[in-house]
Design an enzyme around this catalytic site. Structure first.
Site, PDB file in Angstrom:
ATOM      1  N   HIS A 193       1.006  -1.278  -0.547  1.00 56.15           N
ATOM      2  CA  HIS A 193       0.068  -0.207  -0.416  1.00 56.15           C
ATOM      3  C   HIS A 193       0.662   1.271  -0.653  1.00 56.15           C
ATOM      4  O   HIS A 193       2.180   1.051   0.449  1.00 56.15           O
ATOM      5  CB  HIS A 193      -0.918   0.219   1.623  1.00 56.15           C
ATOM      6  CG  HIS A 193      -1.796   0.930   1.567  1.00 56.15           C
ATOM      7  ND1 HIS A 193      -2.278   2.397   1.639  1.00 56.15           N
ATOM      8  CD2 HIS A 193      -3.725   0.620   1.368  1.00 56.15           C
ATOM      9  CE1 HIS A 193      -2.706   3.327   1.725  1.00 56.15           C
ATOM     10  NE2 HIS A 193      -4.598   2.148   1.804  1.00 56.15           N
ATOM     11  N   ASP A 209       2.546  -4.199   8.101  1.00 52.67           N
ATOM     12  CA  ASP A 209       1.468  -3.296   7.699  1.00 52.67           C
ATOM     13  C   ASP A 209      -0.027  -4.530   8.036  1.00 52.67           C
ATOM     14  O   ASP A 209      -0.309  -5.620   7.477  1.00 52.67           O
ATOM     15  CB  ASP A 209       1.441  -3.266   6.292  1.00 52.67           C
ATOM     16  CG  ASP A 209       0.133  -2.474   6.022  1.00 52.67           C
ATOM     17  OD1 ASP A 209      -0.959  -1.693   7.291  1.00 52.67           O
ATOM     18  OD2 ASP A 209      -0.250  -1.624   5.260  1.00 52.67           O
ATOM     19  N   GLN A 250      -4.489  -5.537   7.217  1.00 47.25           N
ATOM     20  CA  GLN A 250      -6.205  -6.212   6.618  1.00 47.25           C
ATOM     21  C   GLN A 250      -5.856  -7.500   7.082  1.00 47.25           C
ATOM     22  O   GLN A 250      -6.323  -8.878   6.741  1.00 47.25           O
ATOM     23  CB  GLN A 250      -5.547  -6.435   4.587  1.00 47.25           C
ATOM     24  CG  GLN A 250      -5.668  -5.327   4.182  1.00 47.25           C
ATOM     25  CD  GLN A 250      -7.457  -4.560   3.407  1.00 47.25           C
ATOM     26  OE1 GLN A 250      -8.282  -5.337   3.964  1.00 47.25           O
ATOM     27  NE2 GLN A 250      -7.413  -3.505   3.884  1.00 47.25           N
ATOM     28  N   LYS A 274     -10.855  -0.434   9.950  1.00 48.91           N
ATOM     29  CA  LYS A 274     -10.730  -1.719   9.361  1.00 48.91           C
ATOM     30  C   LYS A 274     -11.494  -2.912  10.090  1.00 48.91           C
ATOM     31  O   LYS A 274     -11.789  -4.147   9.978  1.00 48.91           O
ATOM     32  CB  LYS A 274      -9.829  -1.826   7.975  1.00 48.91           C
ATOM     33  CG  LYS A 274      -9.605  -0.768   7.899  1.00 48.91           C
ATOM     34  CD  LYS A 274      -7.833  -1.222   6.891  1.00 48.91           C
ATOM     35  CE  LYS A 274      -7.553  -0.421   5.615  1.00 48.91           C
ATOM     36  NZ  LYS A 274      -8.387   0.266   5.066  1.00 48.91           N
ATOM     37  N   CYS A 297      -5.167   1.859  -3.474  1.00 48.02           N
ATOM     38  CA  CYS A 297      -3.776   3.044  -3.526  1.00 48.02           C
ATOM     39  C   CYS A 297      -2.501   2.122  -3.224  1.00 48.02           C
ATOM     40  O   CYS A 297      -1.540   1.482  -2.425  1.00 48.02           O
ATOM     41  CB  CYS A 297      -4.272   3.289  -1.518  1.00 48.02           C
ATOM     42  SG  CYS A 297      -5.045   4.581  -1.247  1.00 48.02           S
TER      43      CYS A 297
END
Length: 409
Positions: free
Chosen positions: A124, A201, A204, A227, A364
């Site tokens: 991202h 990261d 997700q 999220k 993104c």
């Protein structure tokens, strides 16, 4: 609403955002961008903004003390969902700010001219641009790991690329476009072998699977509340306590200080050193409420249900000769695809007419789009409220779109 069997019940009724203004079902398939909020989260934030409201850390009156306890209890709750300790969690405005915090604090202190940073092709923008800014500032270099044929980060290539000059490896735990799940423990082994730190990261990953930073053996882990069925404007950085203690403050103001004089300022030693100013109090409490909500549903059941929907959608899409599906077969809650001669934006617009919401664009992740050789993809992403009816509505919308473009009956 034909919910996957693993969830035992249809959860849609607990999410007021999943209906249109006229009461019709809204087939929301954009959870990877931001999740809808359950009533439990909405009500927790409403109470915090209303009858419970006061500032934290600074009041001697009882409501301020109670709110301070609730705010710090939220930190403990958020720590538990990634297997960390409360003194290792910094509240930030989101995962983007968390990565920038690491870059501007730890990065400036530890990455020098000639050093190298290793990223991957699927990152991202939030896990690219802060490192580019740091590299330009200090004279470091960025290397990029390619993907495997099934769109995973190629850790064999990463192993060959890593050198003693690499100080940081920053990878997405789960791709926001492809749903690819990183072998994070293997990535940690490779990074640590050359003395580099590993940042993951987890935006997700946290909503879809169990995360334990001790098992992953990473050094930094970032994720966002919105999220995870929580509010916008707040996220978290987890890092090892020994790393956090050595990281210099990056923003100045109230709450992050120990003692201020015009001659010298000393700073707090804990996570508060990185939380200058009045914090996102109500958001932190709602963040914790979201984490508690998904714990009651069960991450295992959520993952099984989402996997069922992913498998069905991938199977249906791959049966269409003019559709290309990206990412591995076991993608985590995400299916990205393109249809020959139909731009994803056109597909998304036509689907919207049928109350089906998908994401269409570069997500993104423009370097990844370049790598895939497309300007954009359509992306359907599932949450704990997703049902087979959502998949059916999407497939019917795709069939209608193909007819509009003269591509079928």
């Amino acid at each position: 609403m034909n919910a996957p069997a693993a969830l035992k019940r249809d959860l849609r009724a607990e999410f007021p955002g999943l209906a249109t203004k006229d009461g019709a079902a809204w087939h929301y398939l954009d959870t990877a961008a931001t999740a809808q909020k359950p009533r439990a989260v909405i009500e927790a934030m409403s109470r915090a903004l209303g009858e419970d409201y006061a500032t934290v850390h600074r009041g001697v009156y009882s409501r301020s003390a109670d709110m301070t306890l609730a705010y710090e209890a939220a930190r403990r709750t958020i720590a538990t969902i990634v297997g960390g300790n409360e003194d290792e969690i910094v509240f930030t405005r989101g995962a983007t700010e968390a990565i920038n915090l690491v870059a501007k604090s730890w990065g400036r202190a530890n990455i020098k001219a000639g050093d190298r940073i290793l990223l991957s092709q699927l990152e991202h923008h939030s896990n690219i641009v802060p490192w580019q800014m740091l590299a330009e500032e200090v004279g470091a270099h960025i290397d990029v790991v390619p993907l495997t044929h099934d769109h995973q980060i190629d850790l064999h290539a990463a192993e060959a690329m890593l050198t003693q000059k690499h100080k940081l490896v920053a990878f997405g735990h789960v791709s926001n476009v492809l749903g690819s799940v990183l072998d994070a423990n293997r990535a940690a082994q490779l990074a640590h072998r050359v003395g580099a730190k590993l940042l993951l990261d987890g935006c997700q990953a946290v909503p879809h699977m169990s995360v334990d930073v001790a098992v992953l053996d990473c050094d930094f882990y970032v994720f966002s509340a919105h999220k995870l069925y929580g509010p916008t404007g707040i996220g978290a950085l987890w890092t090892r306590s020994e790393i956090l203690l050595d990281m210099p403050a990056w923003e100045g103001g109230g709450a992050m200080i120990d003692r201020v004089t015009f001659e010298k300022t000393t700073y707090n030693s804990g996570p508060q050193r990185f939380e200058a100013g009045t914090p996102a109090i109500t958001e932190a409490i709602a963040f914790a409420a979201a984490a508690q909500y998904i714990q009651t549903v069960g991450l295992g059941a959520m993952h099984e249900a989402e996997s069922e929907l992913v498998a069905r959608l991938r199977r249906e899409l791959t049966s269409m000769n003019d559709v290309t599906v990206y990412g591995p077969a076991d993608s985590a809650g995400i299916v990205s695809f393109t249809i020959d001669d139909i731009h994803p934006h056109d597909l998304g617009t036509i689907l919207d007419e049928a109350n089906v919401a998908i994401r269409a664009g570069h997500h993104c992740a423009q370097p990844l789009m370049d790598y895939l050789g497309v300007p954009a993809t359509a992306r359907a992403s599932f949450g704990l409220y997703s049902t087979h009816d959502d998949v059916t509505a999407l497939l019917e919308g795709i069939a209608r779109t193909r007819r509009i473009f003269g591509k079928g009956k």
